[in-house]
Scaffold this motif. Structure first.
Motif, mmCIF file in Angstrom:
data_model
loop_
_atom_site.group_PDB
_atom_site.id
_atom_site.type_symbol
_atom_site.label_atom_id
_atom_site.label_comp_id
_atom_site.label_asym_id
_atom_site.label_seq_id
_atom_site.Cartn_x
_atom_site.Cartn_y
_atom_site.Cartn_z
ATOM 1 N N ASP A 90 0.810 -1.218 0.000
ATOM 2 C CA ASP A 90 0.000 0.000 0.000
ATOM 3 C C ASP A 90 0.850 1.279 0.000
ATOM 4 O OD1 ASP A 90 -2.483 -1.384 0.073
ATOM 5 O OD2 ASP A 90 -2.175 -1.758 2.209
ATOM 6 N N LEU A 91 2.138 1.149 -0.239
ATOM 7 C CA LEU A 91 3.054 2.291 -0.193
ATOM 8 C C LEU A 91 3.657 2.571 -1.557
ATOM 9 C CD1 LEU A 91 4.991 1.372 3.080
ATOM 10 C CD2 LEU A 91 3.017 2.888 2.862
ATOM 11 N N SER A 92 4.069 3.821 -1.779
ATOM 12 C CA SER A 92 4.753 4.188 -3.010
ATOM 13 C C SER A 92 6.227 3.806 -2.890
ATOM 14 C CB SER A 92 4.637 5.691 -3.262
ATOM 15 O OG SER A 92 5.385 6.409 -2.291
ATOM 16 N N LEU A 93 6.928 3.792 -4.020
ATOM 17 C CA LEU A 93 8.355 3.446 -4.017
ATOM 18 C C LEU A 93 9.143 4.438 -3.172
ATOM 19 C CD1 LEU A 93 10.542 1.568 -5.038
ATOM 20 C CD2 LEU A 93 10.692 2.933 -7.123
ATOM 21 N N GLN A 94 8.780 5.706 -3.247
ATOM 22 C CA GLN A 94 9.476 6.732 -2.449
ATOM 23 C C GLN A 94 9.259 6.491 -0.955
ATOM 24 O OE1 GLN A 94 8.419 10.759 -3.401
ATOM 25 N NE2 GLN A 94 9.839 11.659 -1.916
ATOM 26 N N GLU A 95 8.037 6.154 -0.582
ATOM 27 C CA GLU A 95 7.745 5.877 0.828
ATOM 28 C C GLU A 95 8.528 4.661 1.322
ATOM 29 O OE1 GLU A 95 3.170 7.292 1.605
ATOM 30 O OE2 GLU A 95 3.485 5.602 0.256
ATOM 31 N N ILE A 96 8.618 3.646 0.482
ATOM 32 C CA ILE A 96 9.339 2.432 0.856
ATOM 33 C C ILE A 96 10.815 2.727 1.084
ATOM 34 C CG2 ILE A 96 10.036 0.129 0.092
ATOM 35 C CD1 ILE A 96 7.424 0.109 -1.592
ATOM 36 N N ASP A 97 11.411 3.531 0.213
ATOM 37 C CA ASP A 97 12.837 3.853 0.326
ATOM 38 C C ASP A 97 13.169 4.580 1.620
ATOM 39 O OD1 ASP A 97 14.060 2.636 -1.759
ATOM 40 O OD2 ASP A 97 14.248 4.394 -3.029
ATOM 41 N N ASN A 98 12.180 5.230 2.210
ATOM 42 C CA ASN A 98 12.396 5.978 3.449
ATOM 43 C C ASN A 98 12.156 5.137 4.705
ATOM 44 O OD1 ASN A 98 13.077 8.395 2.146
ATOM 45 N ND2 ASN A 98 10.925 8.965 1.906
ATOM 46 N N LEU A 99 11.780 3.869 4.510
ATOM 47 C CA LEU A 99 11.509 2.986 5.635
ATOM 48 C C LEU A 99 12.722 2.107 5.953
ATOM 49 C CD1 LEU A 99 7.896 1.748 4.815
ATOM 50 C CD2 LEU A 99 8.545 3.365 6.595
ATOM 51 N N SER A 100 12.739 1.577 7.164
ATOM 52 C CA SER A 100 13.783 0.642 7.561
ATOM 53 C C SER A 100 13.522 -0.722 6.934
ATOM 54 C CB SER A 100 13.802 0.507 9.089
ATOM 55 O OG SER A 100 14.496 -0.649 9.478
ATOM 56 N N ASP A 150 6.301 -1.133 -12.173
ATOM 57 C CA ASP A 150 7.295 -0.065 -11.987
ATOM 58 C C ASP A 150 7.708 0.079 -10.522
ATOM 59 O OD1 ASP A 150 7.261 0.472 -14.669
ATOM 60 O OD2 ASP A 150 5.752 2.047 -14.520
ATOM 61 N N LYS A 151 6.827 -0.304 -9.619
ATOM 62 C CA LYS A 151 7.117 -0.234 -8.183
ATOM 63 C C LYS A 151 7.994 -1.401 -7.739
ATOM 64 C CE LYS A 151 4.529 -0.741 -3.830
ATOM 65 N NZ LYS A 151 3.192 -0.688 -3.228
ATOM 66 N N TYR A 152 7.793 -2.549 -8.374
ATOM 67 C CA TYR A 152 8.494 -3.765 -7.969
ATOM 68 C C TYR A 152 9.578 -4.109 -8.992
ATOM 69 C CZ TYR A 152 4.673 -4.386 -4.633
ATOM 70 O OH TYR A 152 3.773 -4.217 -3.602
ATOM 71 N N GLY A 153 10.733 -3.449 -8.854
ATOM 72 C CA GLY A 153 11.824 -3.624 -9.804
ATOM 73 C C GLY A 153 12.389 -5.038 -9.837
ATOM 74 N N MET A 154 12.430 -5.703 -8.682
ATOM 75 C CA MET A 154 12.951 -7.074 -8.647
ATOM 76 C C MET A 154 12.005 -8.023 -9.390
ATOM 77 S SD MET A 154 15.933 -7.270 -7.279
ATOM 78 C CE MET A 154 16.083 -9.036 -7.012
ATOM 79 N N TYR A 155 10.724 -7.766 -9.309
ATOM 80 C CA TYR A 155 9.757 -8.573 -10.043
ATOM 81 C C TYR A 155 9.902 -8.336 -11.545
ATOM 82 C CZ TYR A 155 5.276 -10.270 -11.825
ATOM 83 O OH TYR A 155 4.313 -10.913 -12.558
ATOM 84 N N LYS A 156 10.050 -7.076 -11.934
ATOM 85 C CA LYS A 156 10.229 -6.747 -13.359
ATOM 86 C C LYS A 156 11.473 -7.432 -13.918
ATOM 87 C CE LYS A 156 10.604 -2.864 -16.594
ATOM 88 N NZ LYS A 156 11.783 -3.429 -17.297
#
Length: 360
Positions: free
Chosen positions: A157-167, A277-283
């Motif tokens: 439920d988070l954007s890529l930018q939000e994820i990058d700011n998380l632990s 686009d959010k899941y680069g490893m999946y792509k």
């Protein structure tokens, strides 16, 4: 009537522990079991469960006695976290033993070596692949498409930018499953779903273009098989490994399980596209799948191991994982997979060491 005999390779892990539950439910005796470095737990399980023979490569154990005990089993569960026992597993299959495999790396590394046992005495354990197996088995020539479902993991439920700011610790908060840290991070990146598509290609011999995945938050439907007339078979049950494990040990005999049924009067199901686009490893996994190059399949798994380790150490961000993984794959792609099982195990180890050097 004699009780069934079971061997569990990797008994101290999550799948191994749940296999013990299933074995007790089915009334099976565990005649052999192995583990890695968790020797104390292995010894404790031997005493508690009355296991005949145990083994670990990190202790003083009788390898010959262990293999003899494994061969005495009616079924063998392969729940290891590495590929070291691939030569033994292939010999067990060749001898006609029923083998259930939960080790993705082993299946992909030995892709062509396992092929002769497809639809015979080789059974997948992953919930998605076990579900595909039971849906597809009666209709192998009629299958048009296979769909695997993905929960979306901790960051759905988070954007890529939000994820990058998380632990990275936040990646371990899976909304549905309780699993080890590696597979939980893989669920957050959806690398796990990509790997499962690679595994499905190996297990079911379905062209890459017919293998797909969709987001399914409830994780009630584990897989779908579309037939040529567009009739769709769906495998649905509560999110638990107990049923897939039991299936892998008993199919085609379907017995009462430990799992409670879904209350369909209260259940809602949702399906949607995966935001690639959010899941680069999946792509990246999809790109590797399309090549249909099994060497690249294996290198993807190796690269994923490395980037997850770097991510958990907070050395790279979520968005940097596919960039580093692609670099590893491209750098190691000059090395061919050997023919023989023992050589492949050594190749795998060498590639992991080279991958660590690339990732520095």
């Amino acid at each position: 009537m004699s009780r069934c005999k079971l061997a569990i390779l990797g008994i101290t892990g999550s799948i191994g522990s749940q296999t013990v539950q299933v074995a007790q439910h089915l009334g099976c005796d565990i005649v052999a079991a192995s583990a890695g470095r968790r020797i104390e737990k292995l010894q404790s399980l031997k005493d508690v469960l009355g296991i005949d023979v145990i083994y670990s490569p990190y202790g003083n154990f009788d390898r010959k006695a262990f293999e003899e005990a494994v061969y005495s089993a009616d079924a063998i569960m392969v729940a290891l976290s590495d590929v070291s026992e691939m030569p033994l597993v292939l010999k067990l299959l060749e001898s006609g033993k029923r083998v259930a495999i939960a080790t993705k790396e082993m299946l992909i590394l030995g892709h062509d070596l396992f092929a002769p046992y497809r639809w015979k005495n080789l059974y997948p354990v992953d919930s998605e692949h076990a579900t595909v197996y039971i849906l597809m088995r009666p209709y192998v020539p009629l299958v048009k498409e296979i769909y695997l479902t993905a929960s979306g993991g901790a960051f759905r439920d988070l954007s890529l930018q939000e994820i990058d700011n998380l632990s990275p610790k936040d990646a371990l908060k899976h909304p549905v499953w309780s699993m080890g840290y590696k597979i939980t991070v893989d669920s957050a990146t959806l690398a796990n779903k990509g790997i499962e598509l690679l595994e499905a290609r190996v297990l079911f011999d379905i062209p890459p273009s017919k293998l797909k995945a969709v987001m399914h938050r409830e994780v009630i439907v584990h897989a779908m098989v579309v037939l040529h007339d567009n009739f769709t078979l769906m495998g649905a049950y509560k999110p638990s490994m107990l049923l897939p494990i039991q299936f892998s040990l008993t199919y085609p005999n379907l017995k009462a399980s430990l799992l409670k049924s879904v209350n369909w009067h209260e259940q809602t199901l949702h399906f949607q596209d995966i935001p690639i686009d959010k899941y680069g490893m999946y792509k990246l996994a999809i790109d590797v799948l399309k090549t249909d190059d099994k060497k690249l399949y294996m290198l993807y798994l190796i690269a994923d191991d490395i980037v997850v380790e770097r991510y958990m150490k907070e050395e790279i961000k979520f968005s940097q994982m596919p960039v580093l993984a692609e670099k590893i794959i491209n750098t190691l792609s000059d090395s061919d997979i050997p023919t023989y099982p023992e050589d492949r195990v050594e190749w795998y180890r060498q590639m992991k060491e080279r991958a660590k050097e690339v990732a520095i």
